[in-house]
Enzyme design. Structure first.
Site, mmCIF file in Angstrom:
data_model
loop_
_atom_site.group_PDB
_atom_site.id
_atom_site.type_symbol
_atom_site.label_atom_id
_atom_site.label_comp_id
_atom_site.label_asym_id
_atom_site.label_seq_id
_atom_site.Cartn_x
_atom_site.Cartn_y
_atom_site.Cartn_z
ATOM 1 N N TYR A 107 0.875 -1.180 0.000
ATOM 2 C CA TYR A 107 0.000 0.000 0.000
ATOM 3 C C TYR A 107 0.907 1.224 0.000
ATOM 4 O O TYR A 107 1.370 1.679 1.040
ATOM 5 C CB TYR A 107 -0.924 -0.024 1.223
ATOM 6 C CG TYR A 107 -1.833 1.182 1.348
ATOM 7 C CD1 TYR A 107 -2.418 1.765 0.228
ATOM 8 C CD2 TYR A 107 -2.116 1.737 2.597
ATOM 9 C CE1 TYR A 107 -3.244 2.865 0.341
ATOM 10 C CE2 TYR A 107 -2.949 2.838 2.732
ATOM 11 C CZ TYR A 107 -3.515 3.396 1.602
ATOM 12 O OH TYR A 107 -4.338 4.496 1.721
ATOM 13 N N ASP A 150 -2.237 -1.500 -3.969
ATOM 14 C CA ASP A 150 -2.582 -0.134 -4.327
ATOM 15 C C ASP A 150 -1.277 0.644 -4.334
ATOM 16 O O ASP A 150 -0.774 1.044 -3.288
ATOM 17 C CB ASP A 150 -3.570 0.442 -3.305
ATOM 18 C CG ASP A 150 -3.917 1.890 -3.586
ATOM 19 O OD1 ASP A 150 -3.457 2.430 -4.615
ATOM 20 O OD2 ASP A 150 -4.642 2.490 -2.764
ATOM 21 N N HIS A 253 -12.143 1.691 -4.721
ATOM 22 C CA HIS A 253 -11.331 0.841 -5.592
ATOM 23 C C HIS A 253 -12.111 -0.409 -5.981
ATOM 24 O O HIS A 253 -12.985 -0.869 -5.236
ATOM 25 C CB HIS A 253 -10.056 0.386 -4.879
ATOM 26 C CG HIS A 253 -9.086 1.477 -4.582
ATOM 27 N ND1 HIS A 253 -7.910 1.641 -5.276
ATOM 28 C CD2 HIS A 253 -9.113 2.455 -3.637
ATOM 29 C CE1 HIS A 253 -7.245 2.681 -4.772
ATOM 30 N NE2 HIS A 253 -7.958 3.184 -3.785
#
Length: 262
Positions: A107, A150, A253
């Protein structure tokens, strides 16, 4: 071994546990990597996921923000958890399967709103995080590895709804794209999603600010699946589950999938 993997910024695993269960029931990936879990590890609703067959979990958590977790139907052990750029954030976890494949779940920091490290500390932290990733992969080139998560950067012109308008917007600025390219080069990573879907607009994130995200379709491809060259050709079937963005109380998302035959 053949397995399907999904990566998804869930934006609170506890708030959206029902959506995680929905994905597990309806799509049934063998491995599910979540980011922005926003939960201490001990408060992740692991039992509900175990009941759906996800017996193995490796995770790093924080109260209220960050946090990464991998849920697996296949035996998995923790391989690594790095504090990239020494930020003290739970932004990375890696698990290893019995066949020796390592799965990194990242992340990357979003970077704030101003693309200038002198004016915006968060942007500098993002660049430093990516530089640490690059240097680490250069020092010890990974093998039999998959990197997902991500990454908060849409690198290609067709990874955003309007390339020219977003050149000065955090997530698509040239300096971020260059830093991400250096991370890829550092580990000789292959962008599996774009290997499978080489052309055309492709998004995995749509802002909550859009009243009708689907009609406006001002998306960005912030979520990625990469693999090292020794296993990249075993990947296929990449897709974005766009429908998940329209589920009730959704994350901003959508999950990204890939299948590996190893």
């Amino acid at each position: 071994m053949s397995f399907t993997l999904a990566t998804w910024n869930i934006n609170s695993v506890r708030l959206r546990a029902g959506l995680v269960e929905k994905l597990m029931r309806e799509e049934a990936p063998d491995i599910l990597c979540l980011q922005e879990c926003k939960s201490p590890v001990e408060k992740i609703p692991r039992e509900a996921f175990e009941a759906l067959g996800y017996r193995w979990m490796v995770a790093r958590g924080q109260k209220g923000y960050n946090g990464v977790a991998i849920f697996s139907k296949l035996p998995m052990q923790e391989a690594r958890a790095e504090d990239w750029a020494q930020m003290g954030h739970a932004r990375h976890i890696a698990g290893q399967l019995e066949n020796g494949v390592t799965i990194h779940n990242f992340y990357v920091p979003a970077g704030g709103d101003i693309p200038d490290r002198e004016q915006n500390e968060k942007f500098g932290q993002k660049l430093d995080f990516l530089t640490h990733m690059r240097d680490d992969f250069r020092a010890a080139p990974p093998e039999k590895s998959i990197l997902v998560g991500d990454l908060n950067i849409a690198p290609r012109e067709d990874d955003v709804w309007n390339h020219k308008q977003l050149l000065k917007i955090v997530s698509h600025t040239p300096i971020e794209v260059d830093h991400l390219a250096q991370v890829m080069e550092g580990g000789d990573w292959v962008d599996v999603t774009r290997k499978d879907i080489p052309e055309g607009l492709l998004y995995s994130w749509w802002s909550y600010r859009a009243k009708d995200w689907d009609a406006a379709d001002k998306g960005r491809r912030l979520d990625h699946v990469w693999a090292t060259p020794d296993i990249a050709n075993a990947a296929h079937g990449s897709r974005v589950l766009r429908d998940a963005r329209g589920w009730e109380q959704p994350s901003d998302h959508a999950p990204v999938f890939a299948t590996f035959d190893l």
